[in-house]
Design a protein around this motif. Structure first.
Motif, mmCIF file in Angstrom:
data_model
loop_
_atom_site.group_PDB
_atom_site.id
_atom_site.type_symbol
_atom_site.label_atom_id
_atom_site.label_comp_id
_atom_site.label_asym_id
_atom_site.label_seq_id
_atom_site.Cartn_x
_atom_site.Cartn_y
_atom_site.Cartn_z
ATOM 1 N N GLU A 303 -8.102 -1.465 -0.765
ATOM 2 C CA GLU A 303 -6.775 -0.862 -0.608
ATOM 3 C C GLU A 303 -5.972 -0.852 -1.912
ATOM 4 O OE1 GLU A 303 -5.371 0.496 2.202
ATOM 5 O OE2 GLU A 303 -7.385 0.360 3.065
ATOM 6 N N VAL A 304 -6.124 -1.891 -2.734
ATOM 7 C CA VAL A 304 -5.214 -2.100 -3.868
ATOM 8 C C VAL A 304 -5.861 -1.798 -5.216
ATOM 9 C CG1 VAL A 304 -3.671 -3.768 -4.992
ATOM 10 C CG2 VAL A 304 -4.007 -3.854 -2.511
ATOM 11 N N ASP A 305 -7.145 -2.093 -5.358
ATOM 12 C CA ASP A 305 -7.833 -1.935 -6.641
ATOM 13 C C ASP A 305 -8.177 -0.459 -6.860
ATOM 14 O OD1 ASP A 305 -9.283 -2.291 -8.966
ATOM 15 O OD2 ASP A 305 -11.107 -2.917 -7.899
ATOM 16 N N THR A 306 -7.236 0.296 -7.349
ATOM 17 C CA THR A 306 -7.397 1.749 -7.432
ATOM 18 C C THR A 306 -8.397 2.189 -8.497
ATOM 19 O OG1 THR A 306 -5.450 1.817 -8.877
ATOM 20 C CG2 THR A 306 -5.100 2.220 -6.529
ATOM 21 N N ASN A 307 -8.550 1.424 -9.580
ATOM 22 C CA ASN A 307 -9.503 1.835 -10.625
ATOM 23 C C ASN A 307 -10.879 1.196 -10.432
ATOM 24 O OD1 ASN A 307 -9.053 -0.806 -11.365
ATOM 25 N ND2 ASN A 307 -8.487 -0.347 -13.491
ATOM 26 N N LYS A 308 -11.037 0.433 -9.343
ATOM 27 C CA LYS A 308 -12.333 -0.118 -8.935
ATOM 28 C C LYS A 308 -12.996 -0.981 -10.008
ATOM 29 C CE LYS A 308 -11.741 1.988 -5.125
ATOM 30 N NZ LYS A 308 -11.222 1.222 -3.966
ATOM 31 N N ASP A 309 -12.166 -1.788 -10.712
ATOM 32 C CA ASP A 309 -12.737 -2.718 -11.695
ATOM 33 C C ASP A 309 -12.875 -4.127 -11.113
ATOM 34 O OD1 ASP A 309 -10.116 -3.521 -11.511
ATOM 35 O OD2 ASP A 309 -9.702 -3.403 -13.666
ATOM 36 N N ARG A 310 -12.660 -4.215 -9.784
ATOM 37 C CA ARG A 310 -12.771 -5.481 -9.048
ATOM 38 C C ARG A 310 -11.733 -6.500 -9.511
ATOM 39 N NH1 ARG A 310 -17.802 -5.489 -6.154
ATOM 40 N NH2 ARG A 310 -17.677 -7.742 -5.863
ATOM 41 N N HIS A 315 0.439 -3.952 -11.977
ATOM 42 C CA HIS A 315 0.881 -2.591 -11.636
ATOM 43 C C HIS A 315 0.282 -2.152 -10.293
ATOM 44 C CE1 HIS A 315 1.965 1.615 -12.071
ATOM 45 N NE2 HIS A 315 0.690 1.948 -11.857
ATOM 46 N N GLU A 316 -1.016 -2.404 -10.102
ATOM 47 C CA GLU A 316 -1.651 -2.031 -8.833
ATOM 48 C C GLU A 316 -1.027 -2.801 -7.675
ATOM 49 O OE1 GLU A 316 -6.236 -0.894 -10.121
ATOM 50 O OE2 GLU A 316 -5.633 -3.013 -10.009
ATOM 51 N N PHE A 317 -0.733 -4.069 -7.913
ATOM 52 C CA PHE A 317 -0.142 -4.904 -6.860
ATOM 53 C C PHE A 317 1.256 -4.390 -6.489
ATOM 54 C CE2 PHE A 317 2.385 -8.635 -5.570
ATOM 55 C CZ PHE A 317 1.631 -9.072 -4.486
ATOM 56 N N MET A 318 2.087 -4.119 -7.476
ATOM 57 C CA MET A 318 3.454 -3.669 -7.205
ATOM 58 C C MET A 318 3.441 -2.299 -6.528
ATOM 59 S SD MET A 318 5.338 -6.132 -8.093
ATOM 60 C CE MET A 318 6.925 -5.310 -7.932
ATOM 61 N N THR A 319 2.505 -1.444 -6.908
ATOM 62 C CA THR A 319 2.397 -0.128 -6.263
ATOM 63 C C THR A 319 2.050 -0.294 -4.786
ATOM 64 O OG1 THR A 319 1.679 0.901 -8.338
ATOM 65 C CG2 THR A 319 1.184 2.082 -6.285
ATOM 66 N N ALA A 320 1.136 -1.228 -4.493
ATOM 67 C CA ALA A 320 0.720 -1.455 -3.110
ATOM 68 C C ALA A 320 1.867 -1.974 -2.248
ATOM 69 C CB ALA A 320 -0.444 -2.432 -3.071
ATOM 70 N N LYS A 322 4.807 -1.064 -2.142
ATOM 71 C CA LYS A 322 5.742 0.010 -1.791
ATOM 72 C C LYS A 322 5.191 0.928 -0.697
ATOM 73 C CE LYS A 322 7.917 0.173 -6.370
ATOM 74 N NZ LYS A 322 7.268 -1.037 -6.898
ATOM 75 N N ARG A 323 3.941 0.691 -0.300
ATOM 76 C CA ARG A 323 3.330 1.543 0.715
ATOM 77 C C ARG A 323 3.714 1.102 2.124
ATOM 78 N NH1 ARG A 323 -2.570 0.951 -2.006
ATOM 79 N NH2 ARG A 323 -2.192 2.206 -3.902
ATOM 80 N N GLU A 325 1.702 0.749 4.567
ATOM 81 C CA GLU A 325 0.716 -0.210 5.082
ATOM 82 C C GLU A 325 1.079 -1.645 4.721
ATOM 83 O OE1 GLU A 325 -1.086 3.752 4.618
ATOM 84 O OE2 GLU A 325 0.037 2.419 3.282
ATOM 85 N N PHE A 326 1.800 -1.818 3.619
ATOM 86 C CA PHE A 326 2.218 -3.161 3.218
ATOM 87 C C PHE A 326 3.368 -3.654 4.091
ATOM 88 C CE2 PHE A 326 5.000 -5.897 0.599
ATOM 89 C CZ PHE A 326 4.105 -6.919 0.285
ATOM 90 N N LEU A 327 4.272 -2.752 4.416
ATOM 91 C CA LEU A 327 5.465 -3.135 5.186
ATOM 92 C C LEU A 327 5.204 -3.118 6.688
ATOM 93 C CD1 LEU A 327 8.033 -1.035 3.122
ATOM 94 C CD2 LEU A 327 7.537 -3.483 2.891
ATOM 95 N N GLU A 328 4.382 -2.166 7.160
ATOM 96 C CA GLU A 328 4.103 -2.053 8.589
ATOM 97 C C GLU A 328 2.584 -1.950 8.808
ATOM 98 O OE1 GLU A 328 6.255 1.280 10.086
ATOM 99 O OE2 GLU A 328 8.148 0.676 9.145
ATOM 100 N N PRO A 329 1.895 -3.037 8.629
ATOM 101 C CA PRO A 329 0.425 -2.988 8.708
ATOM 102 C C PRO A 329 -0.078 -2.920 10.142
ATOM 103 C CG PRO A 329 1.145 -5.248 8.382
ATOM 104 C CD PRO A 329 2.383 -4.398 8.325
#
Length: 442
Positions: A303-310, A315-320, A322-323, A325-329
């Motif tokens: 869900e969070v690792d958008t560039n798939k570098d594991r 930045h990826e965490f903060m973007t997630a 705001k979604r 799915e984070f607020l209403e999973p």
């Protein structure tokens, strides 16, 4: 459970791709202090690869070469994966190349010894040796040249480690599935040995354990605001009303490299897992707990690792966060709500076990027959040996008797024949008519 370690940018950028652990190459190197040339290499946990030590030693020595280290820090991860970095091996110092040659020779010798031992064991048991599987042990190096470490060796090492570690989680899931099916198979086999009353009690106990395990508090969706807030409050001891995602990230980025690696992510799920699993309770299986932890970590990475570098950057965490799915999973489905295997898979698994059992029975019968044949051959040889010994002893006695007779006691053969009435070498008495025709001696 094996953990793949997080490592610092300055020393382990190559291991980031090879071991899937270090931080991305794009980190601003001006903010990182360069390592001392003679410093000890970072300690890392075993990756689980059969060539783990060789991999880490190669990386350690390559990092000691200034040219290679500079190229490493300026090379994109995808280029590393495609083998472009391996070509820089031609420019490393003679000292490093010599050490890499030595490491490769040691690795080749280690693999040869292991393969020989495996062949000896399997050959001794009458097991057919899978040569293709044995050859795969050498895929991370060029075994046709066992003496020197070349560009091809580094390229093979990077690609093998990348492939093997990318399949690490899949192999873990497959291993867990086999574990669960074997556990169910053993339970069914135990039931077959019981009478009706005992079987009924065992089935009731089994259902009771399932019910008790399912009775646990609500499991928060991994990586959701509710789940992280619970960690913030219970593990960090902070007011949930003051929850701040950026502060949370910095608190749990334990090595301070600006990224969540897999180990740091899995640590965030401990509170959720403790709701479901207690090692003191019969109904809770700790192997299942580790599988649940793996599922949670994979979900968050997907869900969070958008560039798939594991790795999860800030930045990826903060973007997630705001979604929606984070607020209403959605609700999180635990292991017991997701069948591990199908009925068909279970049937195939039990058929496989039956075939293996029948093969073992046949091999046991064959070995028993071979043993009996060998015992009969041994008995025959012992009998022959005894006959030979008796013949030798008899000849020795005859020889001894011949030597002990005085010269005057020796009787001519014809007189001996007349006295005993027998032909030499014949145990039958002479016929009377034949005796009369014998010549006489004065």
């Amino acid at each position: 459970m094996l953990r793949r370690p997080s490592v610092t940018v300055c020393c382990w950028a190559l291991c980031m791709w090879i071991c899937l652990e270090a931080v991305p190459i794009a980190v601003d190197q001006t903010k990182v202090s360069p390592p001392a040339e003679d410093m000890e290499p970072p300690q890392s946990v075993d990756t689980g690869l059969h060539y783990d030590r060789y991999l880490r030693e190669v990386v350690d020595f390559l990092e000691k070469d200034p040219h290679f280290r500079e190229k490493l820090h300026n090379t994109d991860m995808e280029d590393i994966k495609q083998g472009k970095l391996a070509k820089e091996l031609d420019f490393v110092s003679h000292h490093v190349r010599t050490k890499l040659d030595e490491l490769k020779r040691q690795e080749v010798n280690r693999l040869r010894m292991l393969i020989k031992a495996k062949q000896d064991v399997e050959g001794g048991r009458g097991i057919k040796i899978d040569h293709q599987t044995l050859l795969k042990q050498f895929e991370h190096l060029n075994h046709m040249n066992p003496h020197t470490f070349e560009v091809d060796d580094l390229d093979r090492l990077i690609k093998s480690a990348t492939h093997d570690l990318e399949n690490y989680d899949k192999e873990r899931h497959d291993e867990f599935k086999r574990y669960e099916m074997m556990k169910e198979h053993d339970r069914r086999e135990r039931l077959k040995t019981m009478d009706e009353e005992a079987r009924k009690k065992e089935e009731e106990h089994y259902e009771e354990m399932k019910r008790k395990h399912a009775e646990h508090p609500k499991i928060n969706h991994p990586g959701s605001q509710d789940q992280l807030k619970e960690v913030w409050e219970e593990a960090d001891g902070l007011d949930p009303n003051d929850f701040d995602p950026k502060t949370f990230f910095n608190l749990h980025d334990t090595n301070g490299d600006g990224f969540f690696d897999e180990q740091e992510l899995e640590a965030l799920f401990t509170k959720e897992l403790e709701k479901m699993y207690d090692p003191r309770q019969e109904e809770d299986d700790m192997v299942e707990m580790e599988e649940e932890r793996l599922r949670m970590r994979e979900h968050v990475m997907n869900e969070v690792d958008t560039n798939k570098d594991r790795l999860v950057s800030l930045h990826e965490f903060m973007t997630a966060t705001k979604r929606k799915e984070f607020l209403e999973p959605d609700a999180w489905d635990t292991l017991e709500q997701n069948p591990i295997y199908t009925d068909e898979e279970m049937r195939e698994f039990e058929q496989h076990l039956t075939r293996e059992e029948n093969n073992l029975i046949q091999k046991t019968a064959d070995l028993q027959k071979q043993r009996e044949d060998l015992e009969r051959q041994q008995q025959h040889l012992n009998a022959q040996k005894l006959e030979l010994q008796q013949a030798v002893e008899h000849m020795e006695r005859l020889k001894s008797q011949q030597i002990q007779l005085p010269p005057e006691a020796k009787v001519p053969a014809t007189h001996l024949e007349e006295s005993v009435g027998e032909l030499p070498g014949n145990s039958q008495p002479l016929p009377p008519a034949y005796k009369q025709d014998l010549p006489t001696h004065s």
